[in-house]
Scaffold this motif. Structure first.
Motif, PDB file in Angstrom:
ATOM      1  N   GLU A  72      -7.358  45.028   5.993  1.00  0.00           N
ATOM      2  CA  GLU A  72      -8.217  44.341   5.015  1.00  0.00           C
ATOM      3  C   GLU A  72      -7.444  43.241   4.294  1.00  0.00           C
ATOM      4  N   ASN A  73      -6.236  43.555   3.873  1.00  0.00           N
ATOM      5  CA  ASN A  73      -5.412  42.559   3.169  1.00  0.00           C
ATOM      6  C   ASN A  73      -5.109  41.362   4.063  1.00  0.00           C
ATOM      7  N   LYS A  74      -4.822  41.631   5.333  1.00  0.00           N
ATOM      8  CA  LYS A  74      -4.510  40.547   6.270  1.00  0.00           C
ATOM      9  C   LYS A  74      -5.738  39.650   6.473  1.00  0.00           C
ATOM     10  N   ALA A  75      -6.907  40.274   6.646  1.00  0.00           N
ATOM     11  CA  ALA A  75      -8.134  39.491   6.839  1.00  0.00           C
ATOM     12  C   ALA A  75      -8.444  38.673   5.598  1.00  0.00           C
ATOM     13  N   SER A  76      -8.265  39.259   4.433  1.00  0.00           N
ATOM     14  CA  SER A  76      -8.516  38.553   3.175  1.00  0.00           C
ATOM     15  C   SER A  76      -7.550  37.376   3.013  1.00  0.00           C
ATOM     16  N   HIS A  77      -6.296  37.614   3.360  1.00  0.00           N
ATOM     17  CA  HIS A  77      -5.293  36.544   3.269  1.00  0.00           C
ATOM     18  C   HIS A  77      -5.633  35.398   4.225  1.00  0.00           C
ATOM     19  N   GLU A  78      -6.014  35.743   5.445  1.00  0.00           N
ATOM     20  CA  GLU A  78      -6.373  34.712   6.420  1.00  0.00           C
ATOM     21  C   GLU A  78      -7.592  33.924   5.947  1.00  0.00           C
ATOM     22  N   ALA A  79      -8.572  34.614   5.365  1.00  0.00           N
ATOM     23  CA  ALA A  79      -9.767  33.921   4.859  1.00  0.00           C
ATOM     24  C   ALA A  79      -9.390  32.969   3.726  1.00  0.00           C
ATOM     25  N   ARG A  80      -8.522  33.415   2.826  1.00  0.00           N
ATOM     26  CA  ARG A  80      -8.071  32.533   1.727  1.00  0.00           C
ATOM     27  C   ARG A  80      -7.306  31.340   2.272  1.00  0.00           C
ATOM     28  N   GLN A  81      -6.480  31.581   3.280  1.00  0.00           N
ATOM     29  CA  GLN A  81      -5.717  30.487   3.882  1.00  0.00           C
ATOM     30  C   GLN A  81      -6.657  29.457   4.515  1.00  0.00           C
ATOM     31  N   GLN A  82      -7.652  29.941   5.229  1.00  0.00           N
ATOM     32  CA  GLN A  82      -8.611  29.033   5.867  1.00  0.00           C
ATOM     33  C   GLN A  82      -9.397  28.248   4.810  1.00  0.00           C
ATOM     34  N   ASP A  83      -9.782  28.931   3.734  1.00  0.00           N
ATOM     35  CA  ASP A  83     -10.505  28.268   2.650  1.00  0.00           C
ATOM     36  C   ASP A  83      -9.635  27.181   2.021  1.00  0.00           C
ATOM     37  N   MET A  84      -8.381  27.524   1.762  1.00  0.00           N
ATOM     38  CA  MET A  84      -7.481  26.524   1.155  1.00  0.00           C
ATOM     39  C   MET A  84      -7.257  25.350   2.099  1.00  0.00           C
ATOM     40  N   GLN A  85      -7.114  25.639   3.408  1.00  0.00           N
ATOM     41  CA  GLN A  85      -6.924  24.561   4.380  1.00  0.00           C
ATOM     42  C   GLN A  85      -8.159  23.668   4.428  1.00  0.00           C
ATOM     43  N   ALA A  86      -9.340  24.285   4.349  1.00  0.00           N
ATOM     44  CA  ALA A  86     -10.582  23.494   4.349  1.00  0.00           C
ATOM     45  C   ALA A  86     -10.632  22.607   3.110  1.00  0.00           C
ATOM     46  N   ARG A  87     -10.193  23.117   1.964  1.00  0.00           N
ATOM     47  CA  ARG A  87     -10.179  22.312   0.736  1.00  0.00           C
ATOM     48  C   ARG A  87      -9.196  21.147   0.856  1.00  0.00           C
ATOM     49  N   VAL A  88      -8.017  21.455   1.430  1.00  0.00           N
ATOM     50  CA  VAL A  88      -7.018  20.395   1.615  1.00  0.00           C
ATOM     51  C   VAL A  88      -7.569  19.334   2.560  1.00  0.00           C
ATOM     52  N   ASP A  89      -8.174  19.752   3.664  1.00  0.00           N
ATOM     53  CA  ASP A  89      -8.749  18.803   4.618  1.00  0.00           C
ATOM     54  C   ASP A  89      -9.827  17.953   3.952  1.00  0.00           C
ATOM     55  N   HIS A  90     -10.662  18.600   3.129  1.00  0.00           N
ATOM     56  CA  HIS A  90     -11.727  17.881   2.428  1.00  0.00           C
ATOM     57  C   HIS A  90     -11.118  16.864   1.449  1.00  0.00           C
ATOM     58  N   SER A  91     -10.087  17.300   0.713  1.00  0.00           N
ATOM     59  CA  SER A  91      -9.431  16.384  -0.232  1.00  0.00           C
ATOM     60  C   SER A  91      -8.784  15.217   0.497  1.00  0.00           C
ATOM     61  N   ASP A  92      -8.140  15.515   1.634  1.00  0.00           N
ATOM     62  CA  ASP A  92      -7.516  14.442   2.424  1.00  0.00           C
ATOM     63  C   ASP A  92      -8.583  13.445   2.885  1.00  0.00           C
ATOM     64  N   ALA A  93      -9.707  13.972   3.320  1.00  0.00           N
ATOM     65  CA  ALA A  93     -10.789  13.101   3.784  1.00  0.00           C
ATOM     66  C   ALA A  93     -11.299  12.239   2.640  1.00  0.00           C
ATOM     67  N   GLU A  94     -11.432  12.812   1.453  1.00  0.00           N
ATOM     68  CA  GLU A  94     -11.874  12.039   0.289  1.00  0.00           C
ATOM     69  C   GLU A  94     -10.861  10.955  -0.055  1.00  0.00           C
ATOM     70  N   CYS A  95      -9.577  11.283   0.002  1.00  0.00           N
ATOM     71  CA  CYS A  95      -8.524  10.300  -0.296  1.00  0.00           C
ATOM     72  C   CYS A  95      -8.573   9.135   0.715  1.00  0.00           C
ATOM     73  N   ILE A  96      -8.722   9.477   1.982  1.00  0.00           N
ATOM     74  CA  ILE A  96      -8.789   8.434   3.019  1.00  0.00           C
ATOM     75  C   ILE A  96      -9.998   7.545   2.785  1.00  0.00           C
ATOM     76  N   GLU A  97     -11.126   8.184   2.447  1.00  0.00           N
ATOM     77  CA  GLU A  97     -12.356   7.412   2.193  1.00  0.00           C
ATOM     78  C   GLU A  97     -12.174   6.507   0.977  1.00  0.00           C
ATOM     79  N   LEU A  98     -11.542   7.035  -0.068  1.00  0.00           N
ATOM     80  CA  LEU A  98     -11.329   6.217  -1.289  1.00  0.00           C
ATOM     81  C   LEU A  98     -10.379   5.056  -0.972  1.00  0.00           C
ATOM     82  N   ARG A  99      -9.366   5.285  -0.191  1.00  0.00           N
ATOM     83  CA  ARG A  99      -8.413   4.201   0.138  1.00  0.00           C
ATOM     84  C   ARG A  99      -9.066   3.140   0.999  1.00  0.00           C
ATOM     85  N   SER A 100     -10.008   3.556   1.835  1.00  0.00           N
ATOM     86  CA  SER A 100     -10.606   2.598   2.750  1.00  0.00           C
ATOM     87  C   SER A 100     -11.608   1.694   2.029  1.00  0.00           C
ATOM     88  N   ARG A 101     -11.990   1.991   0.826  1.00  0.00           N
ATOM     89  CA  ARG A 101     -12.960   1.165   0.089  1.00  0.00           C
ATOM     90  C   ARG A 101     -12.349  -0.073  -0.461  1.00  0.00           C
TER      91      ARG A 101
END
Length: 101
Positions: A72-101
Protein backbone atom coordinates in the motif's frame (compact mmCIF):
# COMPACT_ATOMS: atom_id res chain seq x y z
CA UNK A 1 19.56 -77.36 68.20
CA UNK A 2 17.94 -78.28 64.84
CA UNK A 3 14.76 -76.58 65.98
CA UNK A 4 16.74 -73.49 66.93
CA UNK A 5 18.40 -73.42 63.53
CA UNK A 6 15.01 -73.97 61.89
CA UNK A 7 13.54 -71.07 63.89
CA UNK A 8 16.48 -68.83 62.92
CA UNK A 9 16.04 -69.81 59.26
CA UNK A 10 12.32 -69.10 59.45
CA UNK A 11 12.99 -65.71 61.03
CA UNK A 12 15.55 -64.99 58.33
CA UNK A 13 13.05 -65.97 55.64
CA UNK A 14 10.37 -63.81 57.26
CA UNK A 15 12.76 -60.86 57.44
CA UNK A 16 13.86 -61.48 53.86
CA UNK A 17 10.22 -61.68 52.75
CA UNK A 18 9.43 -58.38 54.49
CA UNK A 19 12.46 -56.77 52.85
CA UNK A 20 11.34 -58.11 49.48
CA UNK A 21 7.82 -56.72 49.99
CA UNK A 22 9.27 -53.33 51.02
CA UNK A 23 11.52 -53.32 47.95
CA UNK A 24 8.53 -54.17 45.73
CA UNK A 25 6.55 -51.30 47.26
CA UNK A 26 9.46 -48.90 46.73
CA UNK A 27 9.80 -50.06 43.13
CA UNK A 28 6.08 -49.58 42.51
CA UNK A 29 6.21 -46.08 44.02
CA UNK A 30 9.21 -45.24 41.85
CA UNK A 31 7.44 -46.52 38.73
CA UNK A 32 4.32 -44.50 39.59
CA UNK A 33 6.43 -41.37 40.14
CA UNK A 34 8.18 -41.98 36.83
CA UNK A 35 4.82 -42.40 35.07
CA UNK A 36 3.55 -39.14 36.59
CA UNK A 37 6.76 -37.39 35.57
CA UNK A 38 6.52 -38.77 32.02
CA UNK A 39 2.89 -37.68 31.77
CA UNK A 40 3.79 -34.22 33.03
CA UNK A 41 6.63 -34.02 30.51
CA UNK A 42 4.27 -34.99 27.67
CA UNK A 43 1.73 -32.39 28.79
CA UNK A 44 4.46 -29.73 28.92
CA UNK A 45 5.64 -30.77 25.46
CA UNK A 46 2.09 -30.50 24.07
CA UNK A 47 1.72 -27.07 25.68
CA UNK A 48 5.02 -25.98 24.16
CA UNK A 49 4.00 -27.25 20.71
CA UNK A 50 0.68 -25.43 20.98
CA UNK A 51 2.41 -22.21 22.01
CA UNK A 52 4.90 -22.52 19.15
CA UNK A 53 2.06 -23.06 16.67
CA UNK A 54 0.29 -19.95 18.00
CA UNK A 55 3.47 -17.90 17.80
CA UNK A 56 4.19 -19.13 14.27
CA UNK A 57 0.66 -18.24 13.18
CA UNK A 58 0.95 -14.80 14.78
CA UNK A 59 4.31 -14.23 13.09
CA UNK A 60 2.87 -15.23 9.71
CA UNK A 61 -0.09 -12.90 10.18
CA UNK A 62 2.26 -10.04 11.10
CA UNK A 63 4.46 -10.72 8.07
CA UNK A 64 1.41 -10.76 5.78
CA UNK A 65 0.12 -7.55 7.33
CA UNK A 66 3.53 -5.95 6.93
CA UNK A 67 3.77 -7.01 3.29
CA UNK A 68 0.28 -5.64 2.64
CA UNK A 69 1.12 -2.33 4.29
CA UNK A 70 4.38 -2.17 2.37
CA UNK A 71 2.53 -2.70 -0.93
CA UNK A 72 0.00 0.00 0.00
CA UNK A 73 2.78 2.43 0.91
CA UNK A 74 4.62 1.70 -2.34
CA UNK A 75 1.47 2.23 -4.44
CA UNK A 76 0.70 5.46 -2.58
CA UNK A 77 4.26 6.69 -3.07
CA UNK A 78 4.16 5.89 -6.79
CA UNK A 79 0.82 7.70 -7.15
CA UNK A 80 2.23 10.78 -5.39
CA UNK A 81 5.31 10.66 -7.59
CA UNK A 82 3.19 10.47 -10.74
CA UNK A 83 1.00 13.34 -9.50
CA UNK A 84 4.04 15.49 -8.76
CA UNK A 85 5.56 14.65 -12.16
CA UNK A 86 2.28 15.61 -13.85
CA UNK A 87 2.33 18.94 -11.97
CA UNK A 88 5.94 19.57 -12.97
CA UNK A 89 5.14 18.72 -16.61
CA UNK A 90 2.12 21.04 -16.49
CA UNK A 91 4.21 23.85 -14.97
CA UNK A 92 6.93 23.33 -17.58
CA UNK A 93 4.32 23.51 -20.32
CA UNK A 94 2.92 26.74 -18.86
CA UNK A 95 6.43 28.24 -18.66
CA UNK A 96 7.15 27.31 -22.29
CA UNK A 97 3.82 28.78 -23.36
CA UNK A 98 4.48 32.00 -21.42
CA UNK A 99 7.97 32.33 -22.93
CA UNK A 100 6.67 31.79 -26.43
CA UNK A 101 4.28 34.77 -26.15
Amino acid sequence: QVQQQLRISQEGCTTLGRSLEAAKAELQQAEEAKSRQTLQHLEEEETWKSQMASLTAAQKALEESFQGQLAENKASHEARQQDMQARVDHSDAECIELRSR
